[in-house]
Write a protein that holds these residues in place. Sequence first.
Motif, PDB file in Angstrom:
ATOM      1  N   UNK A   3       0.836  -1.197   0.000  1.00 40.17           N
ATOM      2  CA  UNK A   3       0.000   0.000   0.000  1.00 40.17           C
ATOM      3  C   UNK A   3       0.876   1.254   0.000  1.00 40.17           C
ATOM      4  N   UNK A   4       0.508   2.208  -0.837  1.00 39.76           N
ATOM      5  CA  UNK A   4       1.243   3.468  -0.874  1.00 39.76           C
ATOM      6  C   UNK A   4       0.828   4.360   0.273  1.00 39.76           C
ATOM      7  N   UNK A   5       1.790   5.113   0.774  1.00 44.70           N
ATOM      8  CA  UNK A   5       1.460   6.136   1.762  1.00 44.70           C
ATOM      9  C   UNK A   5       0.799   7.313   1.054  1.00 44.70           C
ATOM     10  N   UNK A   6      -0.161   7.960   1.670  1.00 47.66           N
ATOM     11  CA  UNK A   6      -0.752   9.152   1.056  1.00 47.66           C
ATOM     12  C   UNK A   6       0.288  10.255   0.898  1.00 47.66           C
ATOM     13  N   UNK A   7       0.197  10.987  -0.196  1.00 50.23           N
ATOM     14  CA  UNK A   7       1.107  12.116  -0.411  1.00 50.23           C
ATOM     15  C   UNK A   7       1.058  13.098   0.754  1.00 50.23           C
ATOM     16  N   UNK A   8      -0.097  13.209   1.386  1.00 50.40           N
ATOM     17  CA  UNK A   8      -0.262  14.131   2.507  1.00 50.40           C
ATOM     18  C   UNK A   8       0.727  13.855   3.636  1.00 50.40           C
ATOM     19  N   UNK A   9       1.122  12.594   3.807  1.00 48.88           N
ATOM     20  CA  UNK A   9       2.078  12.245   4.855  1.00 48.88           C
ATOM     21  C   UNK A   9       3.525  12.431   4.402  1.00 48.88           C
ATOM     22  N   UNK A  10       3.769  12.274   3.120  1.00 51.65           N
ATOM     23  CA  UNK A  10       5.135  12.321   2.605  1.00 51.65           C
ATOM     24  C   UNK A  10       5.576  13.748   2.290  1.00 51.65           C
ATOM     25  N   UNK A  11       4.672  14.517   1.715  1.00 52.36           N
ATOM     26  CA  UNK A  11       5.038  15.830   1.188  1.00 52.36           C
ATOM     27  C   UNK A  11       5.644  16.761   2.233  1.00 52.36           C
ATOM     28  N   UNK A  12       5.114  16.842   3.465  1.00 53.67           N
ATOM     29  CA  UNK A  12       5.750  17.747   4.443  1.00 53.67           C
ATOM     30  C   UNK A  12       7.193  17.368   4.761  1.00 53.67           C
ATOM     31  N   UNK A  13       7.480  16.071   4.807  1.00 53.18           N
ATOM     32  CA  UNK A  13       8.852  15.619   5.069  1.00 53.18           C
ATOM     33  C   UNK A  13       9.773  16.055   3.933  1.00 53.18           C
ATOM     34  N   UNK A  14       9.319  15.836   2.712  1.00 57.36           N
ATOM     35  CA  UNK A  14      10.124  16.190   1.544  1.00 57.36           C
ATOM     36  C   UNK A  14      10.348  17.700   1.482  1.00 57.36           C
ATOM     37  N   UNK A  15       9.307  18.472   1.727  1.00 54.85           N
ATOM     38  CA  UNK A  15       9.436  19.930   1.654  1.00 54.85           C
ATOM     39  C   UNK A  15      10.369  20.469   2.738  1.00 54.85           C
ATOM     40  N   UNK A  16      10.302  19.889   3.934  1.00 58.71           N
ATOM     41  CA  UNK A  16      11.229  20.330   4.993  1.00 58.71           C
ATOM     42  C   UNK A  16      12.673  20.028   4.609  1.00 58.71           C
ATOM     43  N   UNK A  17      12.885  18.856   4.027  1.00 62.16           N
ATOM     44  CA  UNK A  17      14.246  18.488   3.617  1.00 62.16           C
ATOM     45  C   UNK A  17      14.745  19.390   2.503  1.00 62.16           C
ATOM     46  N   UNK A  18      13.882  19.707   1.551  1.00 61.63           N
ATOM     47  CA  UNK A  18      14.274  20.618   0.475  1.00 61.63           C
ATOM     48  C   UNK A  18      14.600  22.010   1.018  1.00 61.63           C
ATOM     49  N   UNK A  19      13.757  22.504   1.911  1.00 65.87           N
ATOM     50  CA  UNK A  19      13.981  23.839   2.473  1.00 65.87           C
ATOM     51  C   UNK A  19      15.298  23.890   3.250  1.00 65.87           C
ATOM     52  N   UNK A  20      15.605  22.822   3.962  1.00 66.28           N
ATOM     53  CA  UNK A  20      16.864  22.756   4.707  1.00 66.28           C
ATOM     54  C   UNK A  20      18.056  22.852   3.755  1.00 66.28           C
ATOM     55  N   UNK A  21      17.947  22.167   2.596  1.00 64.58           N
ATOM     56  CA  UNK A  21      19.055  22.131   1.651  1.00 64.58           C
ATOM     57  C   UNK A  21      19.156  23.409   0.821  1.00 64.58           C
ATOM     58  N   UNK A  22      18.022  23.991   0.470  1.00 67.90           N
ATOM     59  CA  UNK A  22      18.028  25.190  -0.366  1.00 67.90           C
ATOM     60  C   UNK A  22      18.485  26.434   0.385  1.00 67.90           C
ATOM     61  N   UNK A  23      18.310  26.424   1.703  1.00 66.29           N
ATOM     62  CA  UNK A  23      18.802  27.532   2.510  1.00 66.29           C
ATOM     63  C   UNK A  23      18.122  28.849   2.176  1.00 66.29           C
ATOM     64  N   UNK A  24      18.877  29.937   2.157  1.00 62.74           N
ATOM     65  CA  UNK A  24      18.308  31.275   1.983  1.00 62.74           C
ATOM     66  C   UNK A  24      18.239  31.739   0.540  1.00 62.74           C
ATOM     67  N   UNK A  25      19.046  31.130  -0.339  1.00 60.77           N
ATOM     68  CA  UNK A  25      19.140  31.643  -1.713  1.00 60.77           C
ATOM     69  C   UNK A  25      18.961  30.582  -2.778  1.00 60.77           C
ATOM     70  N   UNK A  26      18.657  29.364  -2.388  1.00 61.04           N
ATOM     71  CA  UNK A  26      18.511  28.307  -3.368  1.00 61.04           C
ATOM     72  C   UNK A  26      19.849  27.760  -3.834  1.00 61.04           C
ATOM     73  N   UNK A  27      19.814  26.958  -4.881  1.00 60.40           N
ATOM     74  CA  UNK A  27      21.018  26.298  -5.393  1.00 60.40           C
ATOM     75  C   UNK A  27      21.819  27.282  -6.248  1.00 60.40           C
ATOM     76  N   UNK A  28      22.732  27.974  -5.627  1.00 58.78           N
ATOM     77  CA  UNK A  28      23.471  29.010  -6.358  1.00 58.78           C
ATOM     78  C   UNK A  28      24.446  28.407  -7.376  1.00 58.78           C
ATOM     79  N   UNK A  29      24.839  27.149  -7.167  1.00 56.84           N
ATOM     80  CA  UNK A  29      25.716  26.499  -8.142  1.00 56.84           C
ATOM     81  C   UNK A  29      24.977  26.234  -9.445  1.00 56.84           C
ATOM     82  N   UNK A  30      23.791  25.638  -9.347  1.00 64.17           N
ATOM     83  CA  UNK A  30      23.008  25.365 -10.551  1.00 64.17           C
ATOM     84  C   UNK A  30      22.604  26.655 -11.247  1.00 64.17           C
ATOM     85  N   UNK A  31      22.258  27.661 -10.451  1.00 62.90           N
ATOM     86  CA  UNK A  31      21.865  28.944 -11.040  1.00 62.90           C
ATOM     87  C   UNK A  31      23.023  29.569 -11.814  1.00 62.90           C
TER      88      UNK A  31
END
Length: 285
Positions: A3-31
């Motif tokens: 059974x798949x987990x609902x996106x509602x349970x996964x999405x907050x975890x993923x977004x917190x991890x992305x925000x932690x990695x992106x920091x204050x200015x995003x991926x300045x290397x890729x930019x």
Amino acid sequence: MIRRLPDLLIEPVVRRALAEDLGRAGDITAQACIPEGARMRAVFAARRPGVLAGVDCVRLGLLALDPSATLNPRLRDGDAFEAGAVLVEADADARAFLAAERTALNLLGRLCGIATLTRAYVEAVSGTGARIADTRKTTPGLRALEKHAVVCGGGVNHRFGLDDAILIKDNHVALCGGVGEAIRRARAAAGHLVKLEIEVDGLDQFDEALAERPDVVMLDNFTPEMLREAVARAGASPFGRPVLEASGGVNLQTVRAIAESGVDVISVGALTHSAPALDVGLDVI
């Protein structure tokens, strides 16, 4: 099928991890290096054999940064794979893909590692009738995902949190003054749908627990000989046989002997607190 987990349970975890990695200015290397609007096709590929868990973390990580991203999972959560297997193929905005890469790999590797270790335990007890269960020894904030990974590996979930069921442990017993008194207090307070489990650390406590008819008895750090004796006593008890769960001192070298004692469930904290992350890489195609 897992059974798949609902996106509602996964999405907050993923977004917190992305925000932690992106920091204050995003991926300045890729930019700095990647032209705006460039596209990128790549595959998430296994460097080692294992069991898949966490495909939806990859999907939601990419979609959070590029809603136009397309993903083609080659396998499903719960599938086994060999080294070199392509797990997911994806196409997305290149800047977004590179910014989401580490979050996706971190979660995918972590969850595949748990599923892979769980599968090893499940295979080790094959044919005994014992089931492998997880515990609450999970990474804070990742419990839903890690317990899902255990299921992907063929294990079963113990209680999710403190409100799922009553589990009387040694400190509860000490504060209540004994096994019997602890069970009686818990039974008086429990609703009719609440399961009651008690942890015991010896056969004397086990006998006392049996007389109070708990739903489950956890046999903590019992030797295989003690486990076999507990199974025999439970089978002969006039009070009925509870579910018997073995816990403590469980590893891949000891789990088979524990299972052969006749217990119903073996709970293994190592599934989540000690599983090594599986090596997964991202390869541009």
